[in-house]
Design an enzyme around this catalytic site. Structure first.
Site, PDB file in Angstrom:
ATOM      1  CG  ASP A 317      -2.666  -0.065  -5.498  1.00 31.07           C
ATOM      2  OD1 ASP A 317      -2.489  -0.330  -4.145  1.00 31.07           O
ATOM      3  OD2 ASP A 317      -2.008  -0.623  -6.318  1.00 31.07           O
ATOM      4  CG  HIS A 318      -4.350   2.920   1.166  1.00 27.34           C
ATOM      5  ND1 HIS A 318      -3.627   2.494   2.327  1.00 27.34           N
ATOM      6  CD2 HIS A 318      -4.797   4.243   1.414  1.00 27.34           C
ATOM      7  CE1 HIS A 318      -3.590   3.520   3.234  1.00 27.34           C
ATOM      8  NE2 HIS A 318      -4.190   4.616   2.551  1.00 27.34           N
TER       9      HIS A 318
END
Ligand SMILES: *[C@@H]1O[C@H](CO)[C@@H](O)[C@H](O)[C@H]1NC(C)=O
Ligand SMILES: *[C@@H]1O[C@H](CO)[C@@H](O)[C@H](O)[C@H]1NC(C)=O
Length: 384
Positions: A317-318
């Site tokens: 998850d960025h």
């Protein structure tokens, strides 16, 4: 038979008229939802690729939460669709065509690839400019500010149409869009000046420049100095309340390079008087561990499941968001959600960027239930 035709016609025509505003030039510049309605604000959680599934659009699905909804709802299509909330909202930039009375600023520390704007693509991840990503679009009445985490997004206006880049597909990404009246963009421009954004495309018409001088200056600077970030006397940080078009309060936290500290631990938590669970990109160097000093527990999230879709690690998850562990009313300062563009790592202590926070029970629950496991202060994994 003739009478059937006659009675059907007006309905057909009125439906046509209802749908015209989207294509016409008269619809207000605003955040839009999946149905094409102008909305005061939305949050979008672009889910990472679910590696257990092999469907072709895997990595382009999203959850949406807009003002008035009861929690995350499944996105109608993909983030690449021009008819989805993101496509309709950012797509206004391209559909404005030659409308020169519209102001816009596109900024991203990771610019779109070179074929889009005839410039040499530079990966600014290691540069001194802000680690900050967003879209500002407005006219003389109102507009929106979209803060997000997607590399090389969105395409320059010259690209002519909206699309979502492949660079944003694999990992999770977050978006917060808020619709604001014109005068709020004065302050938004000042916040962006503190952030020292890497502006890769912009236009501020003369008719608006005196109304939003900071935005005009940011755009001007791009034309004058390109990639240099010479900031003589900007503030190191500032938080302001920004009231949306329909009256919702958001707090914008903006910091510059000289702030030289962790946004969440040193500033957001003490200001909101709240512990924080923080999701961020943990693949960068010099990741800051969970920190319980200064009286507030700021914990790194390690496992996530927004909307109870599927569970993924923070490493997929960025997104960069933070949530209070407790609801509003449970002790001091609960119930906050912040979505922004800064990670918890050493290098980004010295980079511009920020976050936009709101205290809303529905938004809080949506993000709070997404945080499953966290790193404890001193190490080890715990339930958040
Ligand atoms: C987005 O849509 C465009 C045009 O329909 C297509 O060429 C492109 O491959 C799509 N991108 C992604 C990431 O799906
Ligand atoms: C800047 O951040 C510090 C915390 O590091 C805070 O005490 C101060 O109030 C902030 N300044 C402004 C103008 O918001």
């Amino acid at each position: 038979m003739g009478s059937t035709v006659i009675s059907v016609m007006p309905l057909f025509l009125s439906l046509l008229i209802l749908y015209v505003p989207l294509g016409g030039g008269t619809s207000p510049i605003s955040c839009y939802n999946d149905q094409g309605d102008a909305v005061d604000w939305f949050y979008m959680y672009k889910l990472p690729k679910d590696h257990g599934r092999k469907s072709p659009k895997e990595g382009e699905k999203y959850l949406l939460l807009e003002k008035g909804s009861e929690g995350w709802t499944d996105g109608k299509g993909t983030v690449n669709d021009t008819t989805g909330a993101l496509g309709r909202t950012v797509g206004q930039l391209y559909s404005q065509g030659k409308n020169t009375e519209v102001a816009y600023i596109l900024y991203n520390d990771q610019r779109p690839p070179e074929e889009d704007f005839g410039d040499r693509w530079v990966d600014n991840s290691g540069s001194r400019g802000g680690h900050t990503k967003g879209v500002v679009l407005l006219d003389k009445n109102q507009g929106f500010w979209l803060v997000h985490s997607t590399p090389r997004f969105p395409p320059v206006r010259q690209a002519g149409e909206y699309y979502y880049p492949s660079s944003g597909v694999t990992n999770g990404q977050n978006f917060i869009c808020v619709t604001y009246p014109l005068d709020r963009f004065r302050t938004i421009g000042e916040q962006l000046q503190i952030n020292q954004p890497n502006v890769y495309d912009c236009h501020v018409p003369e008719s608006l420049a005196s109304l939003v001088p900071a935005l005009a200056a940011i755009c001007e600077k791009k034309h004058l100095s390109g990639h240099t970030f010479a900031h003589a006397k900007t503030l190191s940080n500032r938080s302001v309340t920004l009231t949306s078009k329909d009256g919702t309060n958001f707090i914008s936290f903006a910091k510059g390079a000289s702030f030289d500290n962790d946004l969440y631990h040193s500033w957001v938590a003490p200001t909101l008087q709240s512990d924080l669970l923080v999701q961020f990109w943990i693949h960068s160097k010099g990741i800051l561990p969970s920190d319980c000093s200064l009286g507030w527990k700021v914990l790194d999230i390690t496992l996530i499941n927004p909307g109870q879709k599927f569970t993924f690690k923070a490493s997929h998850d960025h997104s960069k968001w933070a949530v209070s562990p407790k609801a509003a009313g449970e002790g001091v300062g609960g119930g906050w959600v912040c979505v922004g563009d800064i990670n918890r790592n050493e290098a980004e202590e010295k980079r511009g960027g920020g976050t936009v926070c709101q205290q809303d029970p529905v938004v809080w629950k949506a993000y709070r239930t997404a945080a499953l496991e966290c790193e404890a202060c001193g190490g080890g994994t715990i339930q958040c």
